[in-house]
Design a protein around this motif. Structure first.
Motif, PDB file in Angstrom:
ATOM      1  N   ASP A  27       0.850  -1.197   0.000  1.00 46.99           N
ATOM      2  CA  ASP A  27       0.000   0.000   0.000  1.00 46.99           C
ATOM      3  C   ASP A  27       0.879   1.238   0.000  1.00 46.99           C
ATOM      4  OD1 ASP A  27      -2.533   1.272   2.343  1.00 46.99           O
ATOM      5  OD2 ASP A  27      -1.750   2.056   0.458  1.00 46.99           O
ATOM      6  N   THR A  28       0.959   1.918  -1.137  1.00 51.07           N
ATOM      7  CA  THR A  28       1.887   3.036  -1.278  1.00 51.07           C
ATOM      8  C   THR A  28       1.386   4.313  -0.604  1.00 51.07           C
ATOM      9  OG1 THR A  28       0.917   3.529  -3.444  1.00 51.07           O
ATOM     10  CG2 THR A  28       2.924   2.183  -3.415  1.00 51.07           C
ATOM     11  N   SER A  29       0.185   4.274  -0.046  1.00 51.06           N
ATOM     12  CA  SER A  29      -0.277   5.424   0.733  1.00 51.06           C
ATOM     13  C   SER A  29       0.314   5.387   2.148  1.00 51.06           C
ATOM     14  CB  SER A  29      -1.807   5.449   0.810  1.00 51.06           C
ATOM     15  OG  SER A  29      -2.267   4.382   1.617  1.00 51.06           O
ATOM     16  N   ARG A  30       1.007   4.321   2.453  1.00 51.05           N
ATOM     17  CA  ARG A  30       1.663   4.203   3.756  1.00 51.05           C
ATOM     18  C   ARG A  30       3.102   4.702   3.658  1.00 51.05           C
ATOM     19  NH1 ARG A  30       0.743  -1.602   6.251  1.00 51.05           N
ATOM     20  NH2 ARG A  30       1.011  -0.460   8.198  1.00 51.05           N
ATOM     21  N   SER A  31       3.645   5.054   4.802  1.00 51.24           N
ATOM     22  CA  SER A  31       5.055   5.472   4.825  1.00 51.24           C
ATOM     23  C   SER A  31       5.941   4.227   4.969  1.00 51.24           C
ATOM     24  CB  SER A  31       5.312   6.414   5.995  1.00 51.24           C
ATOM     25  OG  SER A  31       5.271   5.688   7.213  1.00 51.24           O
ATOM     26  N   MET A  32       7.196   4.372   4.591  1.00 51.78           N
ATOM     27  CA  MET A  32       8.115   3.246   4.732  1.00 51.78           C
ATOM     28  C   MET A  32       8.342   2.932   6.205  1.00 51.78           C
ATOM     29  SD  MET A  32      10.814   3.559   1.577  1.00 51.78           S
ATOM     30  CE  MET A  32      11.166   5.301   1.518  1.00 51.78           C
ATOM     31  N   LYS A  33       8.294   3.978   7.040  1.00 49.48           N
ATOM     32  CA  LYS A  33       8.457   3.750   8.492  1.00 49.48           C
ATOM     33  C   LYS A  33       7.341   2.858   9.011  1.00 49.48           C
ATOM     34  CE  LYS A  33      11.200   6.599  11.436  1.00 49.48           C
ATOM     35  NZ  LYS A  33      12.205   7.295  10.648  1.00 49.48           N
ATOM     36  N   GLU A  34       6.114   3.139   8.558  1.00 51.27           N
ATOM     37  CA  GLU A  34       4.974   2.315   8.998  1.00 51.27           C
ATOM     38  C   GLU A  34       5.173   0.864   8.589  1.00 51.27           C
ATOM     39  OE1 GLU A  34       1.908   4.887   7.052  1.00 51.27           O
ATOM     40  OE2 GLU A  34       0.698   4.294   8.759  1.00 51.27           O
ATOM     41  N   LEU A  35       5.851   0.658   7.458  1.00 42.22           N
ATOM     42  CA  LEU A  35       6.063  -0.698   6.953  1.00 42.22           C
ATOM     43  C   LEU A  35       7.258  -1.371   7.616  1.00 42.22           C
ATOM     44  CD1 LEU A  35       5.360   0.081   3.206  1.00 42.22           C
ATOM     45  CD2 LEU A  35       3.984  -1.391   4.666  1.00 42.22           C
ATOM     46  N   GLY A  36       7.917  -0.664   8.549  1.00 35.94           N
ATOM     47  CA  GLY A  36       8.979  -1.292   9.330  1.00 35.94           C
ATOM     48  C   GLY A  36      10.392  -0.868   8.971  1.00 35.94           C
ATOM     49  N   ALA A  37      10.534   0.095   8.056  1.00 31.13           N
ATOM     50  CA  ALA A  37      11.873   0.547   7.680  1.00 31.13           C
ATOM     51  C   ALA A  37      12.424   1.503   8.730  1.00 31.13           C
ATOM     52  CB  ALA A  37      11.822   1.248   6.326  1.00 31.13           C
ATOM     53  N   SER A  38      13.699   1.330   9.080  1.00 34.11           N
ATOM     54  CA  SER A  38      14.357   2.300   9.958  1.00 34.11           C
ATOM     55  C   SER A  38      14.795   3.498   9.109  1.00 34.11           C
ATOM     56  CB  SER A  38      15.594   1.669  10.615  1.00 34.11           C
ATOM     57  OG  SER A  38      16.612   1.483   9.643  1.00 34.11           O
ATOM     58  N   SER A  39      15.219   4.568   9.774  1.00 29.40           N
ATOM     59  CA  SER A  39      15.634   5.757   9.016  1.00 29.40           C
ATOM     60  C   SER A  39      16.833   5.428   8.119  1.00 29.40           C
ATOM     61  CB  SER A  39      15.954   6.918   9.952  1.00 29.40           C
ATOM     62  OG  SER A  39      16.880   6.522  10.928  1.00 29.40           O
ATOM     63  N   LEU A  40      17.718   4.529   8.563  1.00 31.26           N
ATOM     64  CA  LEU A  40      18.874   4.184   7.731  1.00 31.26           C
ATOM     65  C   LEU A  40      18.485   3.235   6.603  1.00 31.26           C
ATOM     66  CD1 LEU A  40      21.789   3.885  10.306  1.00 31.26           C
ATOM     67  CD2 LEU A  40      20.929   5.868   9.076  1.00 31.26           C
ATOM     68  N   ASP A  41      17.487   2.373   6.837  1.00 28.75           N
ATOM     69  CA  ASP A  41      16.949   1.561   5.732  1.00 28.75           C
ATOM     70  C   ASP A  41      16.435   2.506   4.645  1.00 28.75           C
ATOM     71  OD1 ASP A  41      15.296  -0.834   7.963  1.00 28.75           O
ATOM     72  OD2 ASP A  41      17.331  -0.843   7.141  1.00 28.75           O
ATOM     73  N   ILE A  42      15.726   3.550   5.064  1.00 27.12           N
ATOM     74  CA  ILE A  42      15.130   4.494   4.108  1.00 27.12           C
ATOM     75  C   ILE A  42      16.217   5.208   3.305  1.00 27.12           C
ATOM     76  CG2 ILE A  42      13.759   6.624   3.902  1.00 27.12           C
ATOM     77  CD1 ILE A  42      12.149   5.596   6.354  1.00 27.12           C
ATOM     78  N   GLU A  61      14.459  18.006   0.332  1.00 22.73           N
ATOM     79  CA  GLU A  61      13.173  17.683  -0.317  1.00 22.73           C
ATOM     80  C   GLU A  61      12.614  16.377   0.235  1.00 22.73           C
ATOM     81  OE1 GLU A  61      11.425  19.322  -2.972  1.00 22.73           O
ATOM     82  OE2 GLU A  61      12.684  20.916  -2.169  1.00 22.73           O
ATOM     83  N   LEU A  62      13.495  15.416   0.446  1.00 17.77           N
ATOM     84  CA  LEU A  62      13.068  14.092   0.894  1.00 17.77           C
ATOM     85  C   LEU A  62      12.480  14.142   2.301  1.00 17.77           C
ATOM     86  CD1 LEU A  62      16.215  12.204  -0.405  1.00 17.77           C
ATOM     87  CD2 LEU A  62      13.920  11.986  -1.338  1.00 17.77           C
ATOM     88  N   ALA A  63      12.964  15.055   3.103  1.00 18.86           N
ATOM     89  CA  ALA A  63      12.514  15.138   4.503  1.00 18.86           C
ATOM     90  C   ALA A  63      11.040  15.518   4.609  1.00 18.86           C
ATOM     91  CB  ALA A  63      13.378  16.136   5.261  1.00 18.86           C
ATOM     92  N   LYS A  64      10.500  16.143   3.548  1.00 22.60           N
ATOM     93  CA  LYS A  64       9.113  16.624   3.620  1.00 22.60           C
ATOM     94  C   LYS A  64       8.093  15.541   3.275  1.00 22.60           C
ATOM     95  CE  LYS A  64      10.785  20.983   1.636  1.00 22.60           C
ATOM     96  NZ  LYS A  64      10.813  21.764   0.395  1.00 22.60           N
ATOM     97  N   LEU A  65       8.539  14.407   2.787  1.00 19.69           N
ATOM     98  CA  LEU A  65       7.607  13.417   2.238  1.00 19.69           C
ATOM     99  C   LEU A  65       6.894  12.636   3.335  1.00 19.69           C
ATOM    100  CD1 LEU A  65       9.982  12.084  -0.518  1.00 19.69           C
ATOM    101  CD2 LEU A  65       8.301  13.917  -0.698  1.00 19.69           C
ATOM    102  N   LYS A  66       5.620  12.281   3.059  1.00 21.60           N
ATOM    103  CA  LYS A  66       4.836  11.604   4.092  1.00 21.60           C
ATOM    104  C   LYS A  66       4.666  10.113   3.849  1.00 21.60           C
ATOM    105  CE  LYS A  66       2.437  15.568   5.921  1.00 21.60           C
ATOM    106  NZ  LYS A  66       3.213  16.483   5.068  1.00 21.60           N
ATOM    107  N   ASN A  67       4.724   9.697   2.599  1.00 23.11           N
ATOM    108  CA  ASN A  67       4.482   8.286   2.315  1.00 23.11           C
ATOM    109  C   ASN A  67       5.163   7.917   0.998  1.00 23.11           C
ATOM    110  OD1 ASN A  67       2.804   9.331   0.293  1.00 23.11           O
ATOM    111  ND2 ASN A  67       1.008   9.219   1.595  1.00 23.11           N
TER     112      ASN A  67
END
Lengths: 82, 249
Positions: A27-42, A61-67
């Motif tokens: 579900d691409t409306s979710r954030s990667m963090k919600e899917l279990g990614a750590s900040s370094l995974d991202i 620019e990347l810091a502003k993204l929500k999902n």
């Protein structure tokens, strides 16, 4: 490059870097963090995707993204501008 | 000790020193460096001590330099505390076992590599990402990492800034064991228990001998790394690159 192709790149990099993701469609409306990614995974997911797409986006620019959808939209715009 | 470093006796002869700064993400702030060095200074004279377990938080062992330290570097500061910390660990009288349950990045990984034995987590990330911030590494990276990981892996880590998962570094010379995160402390403690019943004078002499190559490597690296920093931070664009690329979360 189509939006669908960009989604494929991002999801592939997500699966390469995060364990335990559901087998079916993500579900691409979710954030990667919600899917279990750590900040370094991202960091690795984003940098791997950008190398594959041959684009470069500032971290500010990347810091502003929500999902994932926001990330894909940003990549699509960057690819079009390149 | 009530600040950002906790000290706890675990077993006879084994003391844990744990970096616990959730607000600072276990970065090498002045407070973390000072408290770590104070903890080590306080422990070195304990005749019953055989092994120190150096640990962090479950999500992060140590995330490297805070932005303020990078600002000081960019203003020409030479004497940064994190280098003293590396030396303190390398010359600590008894073995130090690093328990890396979480990420260790940049200076955080280089502090870890000053331990005598290391247990890492399969899913945590380890890397030296100085180049991502637009400058050359410090903390002895350019000599220590090639000596420990071999020239090719070290070159990939230093030149690309890649953040490797623990499982991808298994068997590549950096860590004794790579296990699931929940098993890291247990595995590190087991290593410590294997040493804790040995005579102190034997452990001291072996620690000193085995750590000497890395102490030399650290000394050799310091001069050239400082010169490279002077070149990097003498440029106006470097500070802007750091501000833009620094991972705040």
């Amino acid at each position: 490059m189509t939006r669908e192709a960009v989604v494929d790149v991002v999801i592939r990099n997500l699966r390469m870097n995060v364990d335990g993701l559901p087998a079916g469609e993500i579900d691409t409306s979710r954030s990667m963090k919600e899917l279990g990614a750590s900040s370094l995974d991202i960091v690795e997911i984003v940098s791997g995707s950008m190398r594959e797409l041959r684009i470069r986006v500032p971290r500010t620019e990347l810091a502003k993204l929500k999902n994932i959808d926001d990330l894909v939209d940003l990549f699509v715009r960057s690819a079009a501008a390149a | 000790m009530s600040g950002v470093v906790r000290v706890e006796a675990l077993e006879p002869g084994i003391v844990e020193v744990r970096i616990d700064d959730p607000e600072g993400r276990n970065r090498l702030s002045d407070a973390v460096c000072d408290e770590l060095m104070d903890a080590l200074a306080g422990l070195r004279g304990d005749p019953a001590l055989r092994v120190v377990l150096l640990a962090g938080r479950p999500d992060v062992f140590c995330a490297g330099a805070p932005l303020e330290t990078l600002h000081r570097l960019s203003e020409g500061a030479v004497d940064v505390k994190d280098l003293h910390l590396s030396e303190r660990i390398l010359e600590f009288p008894v073995p130090v076992v690093g328990a890396l349950e979480g990420h260790a990045v940049g200076g955080g990984l280089m502090v870890a590599l000053c331990c005598d034995l290391l247990v890492a987590a399969e899913g945590a990330r380890y890397g030296v990402n100085f180049v991502e911030l637009g400058f050359t590494p410090g903390m002895g990276t350019t000599r220590l990492l090639p000596a420990l990981a071999g020239p090719f892996l070290a070159a990939e880590m230093i030149l690309t800034g890649a953040l490797f998962r623990g499982r991808d570094l298994r068997g590549r010379g950096l860590f004794n064991h790579v296990v699931p995160a929940g098993e890291v402390r247990g595995a590190a403690l087991d290593l410590a228990l294997r040493m804790a019943d040995k005579p102190r004078h034997v452990l001291e002499m072996l620690k000193m001998t085995l750590a000497l190559p890395r102490r030399r490597a650290l000394q050799e690296a310091m001069a050239t790394e400082h010169l490279m920093h002077q070149v990097c931070f003498g440029r106006e664009d470097t500070r802007a690159a750091v501000e833009a690329a620094y991972l705040r979360s």
